[in-house]
Each structure stands twice: as structure tokens, then as C-alpha cells.
Design a protein around this motif. Structure first.
Motif, PDB file in Angstrom:
ATOM      1  N   LEU A   1       9.550 108.949 124.260  1.00 31.57           N
ATOM      2  CA  LEU A   1      10.093 109.486 125.499  1.00 31.57           C
ATOM      3  C   LEU A   1      10.408 108.373 126.504  1.00 31.57           C
ATOM      4  CD1 LEU A   1       7.799 112.616 125.993  1.00 31.57           C
ATOM      5  CD2 LEU A   1      10.278 112.656 125.627  1.00 31.57           C
ATOM      6  N   ILE A   2       9.481 107.466 126.678  1.00 35.54           N
ATOM      7  CA  ILE A   2       9.675 106.385 127.654  1.00 35.54           C
ATOM      8  C   ILE A   2      10.710 105.389 127.163  1.00 35.54           C
ATOM      9  CG2 ILE A   2       8.534 104.482 128.854  1.00 35.54           C
ATOM     10  CD1 ILE A   2       7.829 107.377 129.823  1.00 35.54           C
ATOM     11  N   ARG A   3      10.678 105.077 125.879  1.00 36.01           N
ATOM     12  CA  ARG A   3      11.621 104.104 125.326  1.00 36.01           C
ATOM     13  C   ARG A   3      13.063 104.595 125.444  1.00 36.01           C
ATOM     14  NH1 ARG A   3      12.336 101.823 119.200  1.00 36.01           N
ATOM     15  NH2 ARG A   3      12.933  99.712 119.784  1.00 36.01           N
ATOM     16  N   LYS A   4      13.260 105.868 125.206  1.00 36.76           N
ATOM     17  CA  LYS A   4      14.617 106.426 125.237  1.00 36.76           C
ATOM     18  C   LYS A   4      15.244 106.299 126.620  1.00 36.76           C
ATOM     19  CE  LYS A   4      17.178 110.739 124.507  1.00 36.76           C
ATOM     20  NZ  LYS A   4      17.091 112.168 124.079  1.00 36.76           N
ATOM     21  N   HIS A   5      14.437 106.503 127.650  1.00 33.19           N
ATOM     22  CA  HIS A   5      15.006 106.575 129.000  1.00 33.19           C
ATOM     23  C   HIS A   5      14.816 105.303 129.837  1.00 33.19           C
ATOM     24  CE1 HIS A   5      15.937 110.803 128.479  1.00 33.19           C
ATOM     25  NE2 HIS A   5      14.719 110.994 127.993  1.00 33.19           N
ATOM     26  N   TYR A   6      13.975 104.375 129.362  1.00 35.24           N
ATOM     27  CA  TYR A   6      13.707 103.195 130.198  1.00 35.24           C
ATOM     28  C   TYR A   6      13.822 101.867 129.449  1.00 35.24           C
ATOM     29  CZ  TYR A   6      11.979 106.625 133.524  1.00 35.24           C
ATOM     30  OH  TYR A   6      11.887 107.688 134.387  1.00 35.24           O
ATOM     31  N   ASP A   7      14.156 101.917 128.175  1.00 34.44           N
ATOM     32  CA  ASP A   7      14.254 100.669 127.418  1.00 34.44           C
ATOM     33  C   ASP A   7      15.337  99.756 128.001  1.00 34.44           C
ATOM     34  OD1 ASP A   7      13.374  99.035 125.264  1.00 34.44           O
ATOM     35  OD2 ASP A   7      15.240  99.479 124.222  1.00 34.44           O
ATOM     36  N   HIS A   8      16.398 100.340 128.524  1.00 32.28           N
ATOM     37  CA  HIS A   8      17.499  99.560 129.088  1.00 32.28           C
ATOM     38  C   HIS A   8      17.302  99.285 130.580  1.00 32.28           C
ATOM     39  CE1 HIS A   8      18.297 103.759 129.843  1.00 32.28           C
ATOM     40  NE2 HIS A   8      19.215 103.434 130.753  1.00 32.28           N
ATOM     41  N   ARG A   9      16.286  99.883 131.175  1.00 34.04           N
ATOM     42  CA  ARG A   9      15.993  99.664 132.603  1.00 34.04           C
ATOM     43  C   ARG A   9      14.471  99.715 132.847  1.00 34.04           C
ATOM     44  NH1 ARG A   9      17.828 105.425 135.371  1.00 34.04           N
ATOM     45  NH2 ARG A   9      16.885 106.789 133.795  1.00 34.04           N
ATOM     46  N   PRO A  10      13.732  98.811 132.237  1.00 33.51           N
ATOM     47  CA  PRO A  10      12.268  98.831 132.343  1.00 33.51           C
ATOM     48  C   PRO A  10      11.750  98.637 133.766  1.00 33.51           C
ATOM     49  CG  PRO A  10      13.030  96.776 131.356  1.00 33.51           C
ATOM     50  CD  PRO A  10      14.208  97.686 131.408  1.00 33.51           C
ATOM     51  N   GLN A  11      12.530  97.929 134.614  1.00 33.25           N
ATOM     52  CA  GLN A  11      12.068  97.707 135.980  1.00 33.25           C
ATOM     53  C   GLN A  11      11.961  99.026 136.752  1.00 33.25           C
ATOM     54  OE1 GLN A  11      11.050  94.571 137.210  1.00 33.25           O
ATOM     55  NE2 GLN A  11      10.180  95.928 138.763  1.00 33.25           N
ATOM     56  N   LYS A  12      12.844  99.981 136.421  1.00 35.04           N
ATOM     57  CA  LYS A  12      12.788 101.291 137.080  1.00 35.04           C
ATOM     58  C   LYS A  12      11.468 101.991 136.747  1.00 35.04           C
ATOM     59  CE  LYS A  12      15.397 105.625 137.644  1.00 35.04           C
ATOM     60  NZ  LYS A  12      15.325 105.570 139.117  1.00 35.04           N
ATOM     61  N   PHE A  13      11.051 101.862 135.502  1.00 33.35           N
ATOM     62  CA  PHE A  13       9.762 102.446 135.077  1.00 33.35           C
ATOM     63  C   PHE A  13       8.609 101.790 135.845  1.00 33.35           C
ATOM     64  CE2 PHE A  13       6.038 102.317 132.224  1.00 33.35           C
ATOM     65  CZ  PHE A  13       5.847 103.675 132.001  1.00 33.35           C
ATOM     66  N   VAL A  14       8.636 100.464 135.923  1.00 31.05           N
ATOM     67  CA  VAL A  14       7.568  99.723 136.600  1.00 31.05           C
ATOM     68  C   VAL A  14       7.552 100.033 138.092  1.00 31.05           C
ATOM     69  CG1 VAL A  14       6.741  97.421 137.223  1.00 31.05           C
ATOM     70  CG2 VAL A  14       7.509  97.882 134.883  1.00 31.05           C
ATOM     71  N   ASP A  15       8.727 100.089 138.706  1.00 34.07           N
ATOM     72  CA  ASP A  15       8.801 100.381 140.147  1.00 34.07           C
ATOM     73  C   ASP A  15       8.198 101.744 140.466  1.00 34.07           C
ATOM     74  OD1 ASP A  15       9.984  97.963 140.659  1.00 34.07           O
ATOM     75  OD2 ASP A  15      12.042  98.752 140.722  1.00 34.07           O
ATOM     76  N   LYS A  16       8.398 102.690 139.555  1.00 31.64           N
ATOM     77  CA  LYS A  16       7.839 104.025 139.775  1.00 31.64           C
ATOM     78  C   LYS A  16       6.315 103.987 139.703  1.00 31.64           C
ATOM     79  CE  LYS A  16       9.093 108.338 140.505  1.00 31.64           C
ATOM     80  NZ  LYS A  16       9.997 108.746 141.591  1.00 31.64           N
ATOM     81  N   LEU A  17       5.796 103.237 138.750  1.00 33.02           N
ATOM     82  CA  LEU A  17       4.339 103.083 138.658  1.00 33.02           C
ATOM     83  C   LEU A  17       3.783 102.463 139.935  1.00 33.02           C
ATOM     84  CD1 LEU A  17       3.901 101.711 135.001  1.00 33.02           C
ATOM     85  CD2 LEU A  17       3.430 104.036 135.814  1.00 33.02           C
ATOM     86  N   ILE A  18       4.499 101.469 140.449  1.00 33.02           N
ATOM     87  CA  ILE A  18       4.067 100.810 141.690  1.00 33.02           C
ATOM     88  C   ILE A  18       4.099 101.797 142.858  1.00 33.02           C
ATOM     89  CG2 ILE A  18       4.692  99.025 143.367  1.00 33.02           C
ATOM     90  CD1 ILE A  18       5.619  97.304 140.977  1.00 33.02           C
ATOM     91  N   SER A  19       5.095 102.700 142.854  1.00 27.86           N
ATOM     92  CA  SER A  19       5.175 103.696 143.928  1.00 27.86           C
ATOM     93  C   SER A  19       4.006 104.674 143.889  1.00 27.86           C
ATOM     94  CB  SER A  19       6.504 104.464 143.839  1.00 27.86           C
ATOM     95  OG  SER A  19       6.480 105.411 142.776  1.00 27.86           O
ATOM     96  N   PHE A  20       3.351 104.785 142.723  1.00 30.95           N
ATOM     97  CA  PHE A  20       2.156 105.627 142.604  1.00 30.95           C
ATOM     98  C   PHE A  20       0.923 104.939 143.195  1.00 30.95           C
ATOM     99  CE2 PHE A  20       3.937 107.682 138.460  1.00 30.95           C
ATOM    100  CZ  PHE A  20       4.828 108.435 139.215  1.00 30.95           C
ATOM    101  N   GLY A  21       1.071 103.665 143.565  1.00 30.29           N
ATOM    102  CA  GLY A  21      -0.058 102.919 144.114  1.00 30.29           C
ATOM    103  C   GLY A  21      -0.909 102.246 143.063  1.00 30.29           C
ATOM    104  N   LEU A  22      -0.407 102.149 141.825  1.00 30.22           N
ATOM    105  CA  LEU A  22      -1.217 101.616 140.720  1.00 30.22           C
ATOM    106  C   LEU A  22      -1.266 100.094 140.686  1.00 30.22           C
ATOM    107  CD1 LEU A  22      -0.107 104.090 137.909  1.00 30.22           C
ATOM    108  CD2 LEU A  22      -2.333 103.990 139.042  1.00 30.22           C
ATOM    109  N   ASN A  23      -0.452  99.438 141.476  1.00 29.08           N
ATOM    110  CA  ASN A  23      -0.407  97.974 141.442  1.00 29.08           C
ATOM    111  C   ASN A  23      -1.241  97.324 142.541  1.00 29.08           C
ATOM    112  OD1 ASN A  23       0.686  95.670 140.085  1.00 29.08           O
ATOM    113  ND2 ASN A  23       1.943  95.274 141.892  1.00 29.08           N
ATOM    114  N   ASP A  24      -1.892  98.135 143.369  1.00 28.03           N
ATOM    115  CA  ASP A  24      -2.622  97.597 144.519  1.00 28.03           C
ATOM    116  C   ASP A  24      -4.119  97.852 144.404  1.00 28.03           C
ATOM    117  OD1 ASP A  24      -0.197  96.859 145.815  1.00 28.03           O
ATOM    118  OD2 ASP A  24       0.054  98.946 146.473  1.00 28.03           O
ATOM    119  N   LYS A  25      -4.894  96.903 144.908  1.00 26.23           N
ATOM    120  CA  LYS A  25      -6.322  97.148 145.053  1.00 26.23           C
ATOM    121  C   LYS A  25      -6.536  98.268 146.059  1.00 26.23           C
ATOM    122  CE  LYS A  25      -8.558  92.719 143.959  1.00 26.23           C
ATOM    123  NZ  LYS A  25      -9.498  91.686 144.476  1.00 26.23           N
TER     124      LYS A  25
END
Length: 672
Positions: free
Chosen positions: A364-388
Motif C-alpha cells: 500500500l505504501i510503496r504504490k502511493h509513495y515510492d515516487h514521492r517518499p518525502q511526502k510520506f515522511v513529511d506526514k509522519l513529521i506532521s503527526f509529531g513523531l519526529n520530535d522529543k
């Protein structure tokens, strides 16, 4: 004659000159001492006869949210005896009575103390250890014992006093309560050390006869200011439930270590946190604050974040079908495999999550984000997962979310591995905070360990709820993932903990542990690899599923593989036990509860506890196998004085069951 007289006069002149110089030197020295160095010598004189005697302040207390003491300062006394100071007639007349009194207070036989005292007297022991670290009440009792009541000079009674920090509820949550001493500043004690410390006072004293010091004034020159109190968010009942549920599972699976945390959904207040590590003897204690400190690859609990990214971007729906094939997927020479042999075939995205299909989530993730992985990562960061989280306790581990912007940490397979929880790193508390946001309809709140600070029972500062993000995803996305998390328990990987009488929602996690590169015993370098023997089992979720009150995470490292290692088997049952007991012991008004415990051993313990209560007023009950806190409560309620060592369940008791009860008797418990 004239020559002799002149010689004498010359010598006399020399003597007069020398004496004059001598007197001038003395006068000069006197002037120097009196005026030039007068302050210095005055100070030395005062220091030798007058001193500032420090009056130490009491360190503030740490309280649970319900008012129970978690940490406090207490006086402890070590009692010794000078056998030489006691007259023979006094010793012989009172040794039996003294030995009997010591036996009644300290628990050992009367004969033991008789032999100990006689042997010490023969050896002219002037510093015999009688008892160490006894409380104030026992100290007062001991002062009135035969011989001892004669005092230090006639009775040989020697007292050494010290102030120690004690944890009234034992070692439960010890790492979170923490300390501030030679070991450093850990936990709440370390984080609020300045606030708890207080200020020492002092009093002038003057030296008098026999090296004794007497106060100069009737009052202290500076009164000590006691430390202020810290009120935590911990609930002692929930903490006790969490601690023992985790401990039992660690012991059964012989795991290396683990943690469990319970958070109140709406406020972010931590109601319980248990961190237990295994010793070389196979017992467990609060070794490190794993929940706050240990950042690790979460495995399948991270699939919630991956699913949310795709749902919130609207590239999939929960009904989107994905073909998992035979459950094996090769990507750039690396194999991704489902735990279910033969795979699941074509299933919906919701079912991918419920059965925790590695192949399904990766596709599922590969199909929609393999060509734009930064979009996937940015969304994770928007969830607050990249911060202490910036919690009040020191030592929080740093989260790791790789990004394509950093070529050194981004590989061909990084996106796919992130999708099922590898290559990323989070602490248990960071994972729980994310899950808590789902339970809280998308509002991300900061975890809190401390509610307020008080001075003499007056609130000085209140720590309000801190909203980190008002909403991490759309309400539509939140509602969808809540439903699939509920179905994980109803019909997915955690169906074994399902109960029709109370609802839970969550996600299981099972991750292989990464063994870092190292040299073996032969000196050969072994590259880093994922172990097929060492696993991390976890479960994160919330309860009730509708209008959640609490969120909870359980993480257990390195359970014995032969006994089980999947999150559903190792971690999920701990989650259920915690949720179940909180349901039955804490007011949760959202639904009626009629479920009874399905854990045979636990049910048996409570039945025995009830039986013991009925006959406790007559004989000593059997408390072997009971949790330590329950056993202490039972025995103290029937009039016994309880002393114990260790923590956990009762392994042995000094008085046999069925023995006639005598109120005030001492019983010694050994806990596992």
C-alpha cells in the motif's frame, strides 16, 4: 683596670642594644597582631571556641495524585552497645529481660541475643551492633529497654542518627520517582531537585567543658526552610495493577526487561509507569526508565502511522483491496514476509491492519509513495513523531524518522521498511503519546508526570494540560483508524484478549532486534544483523474503545522464544489485565462492566485473600504467592507488625499458617 672596665661597658652596651631591639621587635609584633592582623587572629579565636552549627532542612515530599506518599525523608537509627560501660551486677540482673525485649522488637530468638551479648562482653566490645536503620518509634521503645534505659554511660546505649530518603510504597515506580544523590539526578526527584531541597539554617554554639558545644542564643540565627512538595499524576492503585501485571509476564517469559505505561487520554497525565529489568538471579527491579529513555524499532505498532498517512492523504480507504499473494515479497533482494504461512491473498486495507500483514502495508505504501517518499515522511513529521516530547523527567530518548533529504541514512528499501516499523525508532512513551492522540480525537497532548508544586499545603504552581498539536489528522481518518483498532481486538491479531463485556482497541507489535556490528570471542568482526532469536513484543491501545478514558502501552524485550515472542501472546495479555482491573477498581462511567477475571492464578489469589480475611482474627493466614502489598495490608490489618525484603509476590513467611495469632507479633516476609 681601665681597659677591663671599658670592655665590660662595651658588653653592657651591646646587651642593652640587643634588649632594646628585642623589646622593639616585641612591641612591633604586638602592634602587628593587634592592628595589622587583629581581625585574622580574632577570627581564629572565635572559630576555635564558637561555631555555626548547621540545622539541616527537611527535603520536600513527593506525593501521588491521590495523596499517597511516594517519597519522603525519615530519620533512621543505628543502635550499638558499649558492653564495657555496664556494671557486672546490672548486666547479669537484666540480660535476660533485655534479650527478651530485643527478641520481641527485632524478631530473632531470645537465646540469640543472650549469646550475642555475653560473647561481646567477654571480648570487651565497646561498639556492638544491635540494630541498623530502625524507625523512630522502635528507637523510642528501645531506649526504655532494661539496661539501655540507664543511658550511654551506665547502660552502654549508643545511638547514630541519619536522614534517609524512603519510598513508602516500596520499589514500585522507583525509577520514575527517581533520586538526587551520588548516582545523579534521575526521575522526578532529579528534575525537581532544587524545588525539593529547601534551605539549611544555622545556630551559633560556644565550646564549653569536655569538648561539648552549647547554644549561645535561645533562638536559631537562621531557621531552616523545608523543601517544597511535588504532587505527581501517579495513581497508586493503577500503579500497583500495572507493576504486578508486567512483573508476572516478565517472570513467566523470562524476558530481559520491559515497561508498561498508563496515560489519561484527555489530560496526558501519566497514571502508572513500570520499568523492570532482569538481574543475574532472574529477579526483576526498576533498573532503568525504559519507557522514557529506550528508543527502539517499534515494529508493527508503527503500522498505525503508516495507515494514517495513506488514509489522511486519501490515496486509499479502509476498503481498498491489496493482494498480499502468498505472504512473501522480495524488494531489492530483501524479503518481507507475513507471519501467516501462505499469505492472506486479496484483502482490504482494514484487514491488512487487523491481521498485521507486513506484505499488505508495504504494498500500500510503496504504490502511493515510492515516487514521492518525502511526502510520506513529511506526514509522519506532521503527526509529531519526529520530535522529543520534552517531558519533565530527564533522559528522554531521541526519535528517529529517516528522510530522503539525508542520503547517508536513506536507502532503496528505507520507505518499505519504515512502513512496517523498521528503520524508525521511538521510545515507548513517544509511541503511546501518538496512540493517545488517536484516542483523543486527534489532539496531541504532552505527557505529564507532575500536577502541581506546593508549599506547606498551599499550591504554588499548577502544571496545566499542554496541547502539542490541536489535530494531527482529519476526524474522518481518526474515526476510521479507531474502528480498525477495535477490530484488531475483536477479530484480529489480539482476538485472544477480546472480552464481550468491556471494550479495548489497539495494535500488536513484534519486531526482531537489531544486533549491532561486533567482534565475537575469536576476534572476528560480525556485521550488524536482525536476530532470529531476540524479539521485542508490544501492544499499544486504549480503553474503552468508545469515549476512551486511558491509553496504555506494554513493551517486553527478549522474551524466551520457546515460550512465545509475538506481541499478541506476550504483551497484549498484560494490557488486558491492566484494563480489566482498572475497569473493576476505578470509576469509568461510560459503560457497565460485568466481566470477571479469566486469569486462574489471579482469581485463586483473591479467593484465598478473602478466605484469610474471614479467619484472620484467630490464626496466622497463609500469604505465600500473594502480591506483597496485599499481604502486608492483610497482616497489618489483623494486628501483626510486618517486615519484608524484596519485591513482588511472597515467597516465604516467618510464622506458619494456622499459628495462634498474637497481636503485635512480628512476621517477616521474603518477596520474590
Amino acid at each position: 683596670m681601665t681597659t677591663i672596665k671599658k670592655s665590660i661597658l662595651n658588653k653592657l652596651y651591646i646587651v642593652v642594644v640587643l634588649m632594646t631591639l628585642f623589646f622593639i621587635a616585641i612591641i612591633g609584633r604586638i602592634v602587628d597582631i593587634q592592628y595589622a592582623q587583629g581581625d585574622k587572629y580574632q577570627k581564629l579565636f572565635v572559630e576555635s571556641t564558637v561555631k555555626n552549627d548547621t540545622i539541616f532542612s527537611n527535603r520536600g515530599n513527593v506525593y501521588a495524585a491521590d495523596g499517597n506518599l511516594l517519597a519522603t525523608s525519615m530519620y533512621k537509627y543505628t543502635i550499638r552497645m558499649d558492653l564495657v560501660a555496664v556494671k557486672s551486677s546490672v548486666f547479669e540482673k537484666n540480660i535476660n529481660a533485655l534479650s527478651k525485649s530485643l527478641s520481641g522488637l527485632l524478631g530473632k530468638p531470645t537465646l540469640y541475643y543472650q549469646q550475642k551479648l555475653r560473647t561481646a562482653r567477654k571480648r570487651k566490645n565497646r561498639y556492638l551492633l544491635i540494630a541498623r536503620n530502625i524507625g523512630y518509634n522502635d528507637y523510642v521503645k528501645m531506649k526504655q529497654f532494661p539496661i539501655f534505659k540507664l543511658g550511654a554511660y551506665k547502660g552502654g546505649f549508643i545511638t547514630e542518627q541519619k536522614t534517609i530518603r524512603v519510598l513508602p510504597i516500596g520499589k514500585i515506580a522507583a525509577r520514575t520517582i527517581g533520586y538526587d544523590d551520588y548516582r545523579g539526578g534521575a526521575g522526578i526527584e532529579g528534575a525537581f531537585a532544587d524545588y525539593l531541597e529547601g534551605e539549611n539554617g544555622w545556630r551559633l554554639k560556644q565550646k564549653i567543658a569536655k569538648g561539648q558545644w552549647k547554644p549561645i542564643n535561645d533562638v536559631n540565627e537562621k531557621e531552616p526552610i523545608d523543601g517544597r512538595d511535588v504532587i505527581t499524576t501517579i495513581d497508586v492503585n493503577i500503579q500497583d495493577i500495572t507493576h504486578h501485571a508486567l512483573l508476572r509476564q516478565l517472570e513467566y517469559f523470562e524476558a530481559d526487561h520491559g515497561c508498561a505505561v498508563v496515560m489519561e487520554v484527555a489530560t496526558g497525565e501519566i497514571r502508572a509507569i513500570s520499568n523492570l529489568g532482569r538481574t543475574s538471579k532472574g529477579t526483576y527491579y526498576e533498573k532503568r526508565n525504559y519507557a522514557v529513555w529506550e528508543s527502539h524499532e517499534p515494529g508493527s505498532t508503527f503500522k498505525l502511522a503508516s495507515l494514517m498517512v495513506a488514509l489522511d492523504d486519501k490515496v486509499i480507504d479502509t476498503s481498498t483491496v491489496v493482494d498480499t499473494g502468498n505472504g512473501i515479497l522480495m524488494i531489492h533482494g530483501k524479503k518481507i514476509e507475513d507471519s501467516h504461512r501462505g499469505g492472506y491473498g486479496k484483502i482490504s486495507a482494514a484487514r491488512v491492519f487487523e491481521v498485521s500483514s507486513n506484505v499488505g502495508i508495504v504494498k500500500l505504501i510503496r504504490k502511493h509513495y515510492d515516487h514521492r517518499p518525502q511526502k510520506f515522511v513529511d506526514k509522519l513529521i506532521s503527526f509529531g513523531l519526529n520530535d522529543k516530547l520534552g517531558v519533565q523527567i530527564k533522559g528522554e530518548g531521541a526519535p528517529i524518522i529517516p528522510t530522503p533529504k539525508n542520503k547517508k541514512t536513506w536507502y532503496k528499501t528505507t520507505l518499505e521498511w519504515m512502513a512496517w516499523g523498521y528503520g524508525v525508532s521511538l521510545t515507548p512513551l513517544q509511541t503511546l503519546t501518538f496512540y493517545n492522540a488517536i484516542a483523543n480525537d486527534g489532539q496531541l497532548v504532552k505527557p505529564r508526570f507532575v500536577k502541581e508544586l506546593r508549599v506547606q499545603n498551599k499550591t504554588e504552581k499548577v502544571f496545566e494540560k499542554v496541547i502539542v498539536k490541536e489535530r494531527i489528522a482529519s476526524q474522518e481518518t481518526i474515526d476510521k483508524v479507531k474502528k480498525v483498532m477495535e477490530n484488531v481486538v475483536k477479530r484480529g491479531t489480539a482476538s485472544a484478549i477480546y472480552s464481550p463485556n468491556f471494550s479495548m482497541a489497539g495494535k500488536t507489535g513484534t519486531a526482531k532486534k537489531l544486533v549491532l556490528g561486533h567482534r565475537n570471542s575469536e576476534g572476528k568482526y560480525i556485521k550488524a544483523y536482525y536476530s532470529n532469536q531476540l524479539y521485542v513484543a508490544s501492544f499499544a491501545g486504549f480503553f474503552p474503545a468508545k469515549n476512551p478514558k486511558y491509553s496504555c502501552i506494554v513493551v517486553i524485550h527478549e522474551p524466551k522464544k520457546e515460550k512465545g515472542y509475538y506481541g499478541a501472546i506476550v504483551a497484549a495479555p498484560v494490557f488486558k489485565e491492566i484494563a480489566q482491573k482498572i475497569y473493576t477498581s476505578t470509576a469509568i462511567n461510560v459503560q457497565n462492566i460485568s466481566d470477571t477475571p479469566h486469569f486462574a492464578n489471579i482469581q485463586k489469589l483473591y479467593q484465598e485473600f478473602d478466605k484469610n480475611l474471614l479467619k484472620a482474627h484467630k490464626v496466622i493466614p497463609n500469604v505465600k504467592g500473594m502480591p506483597g502489598m496485599d499481604a502486608v495490608s492483610l497482616l497489618e490489618n489483623i494486628g501483626l507488625t510486618v517486615r519484608f525484603t524484596g519485591s513482588g509476590t511472597v515467597k516465604s513467611q516467618s510464622k506458619r499458617k494456622g499459628t495462634l495469632l498474637k497481636k503485635g507479633d512480628i512476621i517477616i516476609l521474603k518477596l520474590s
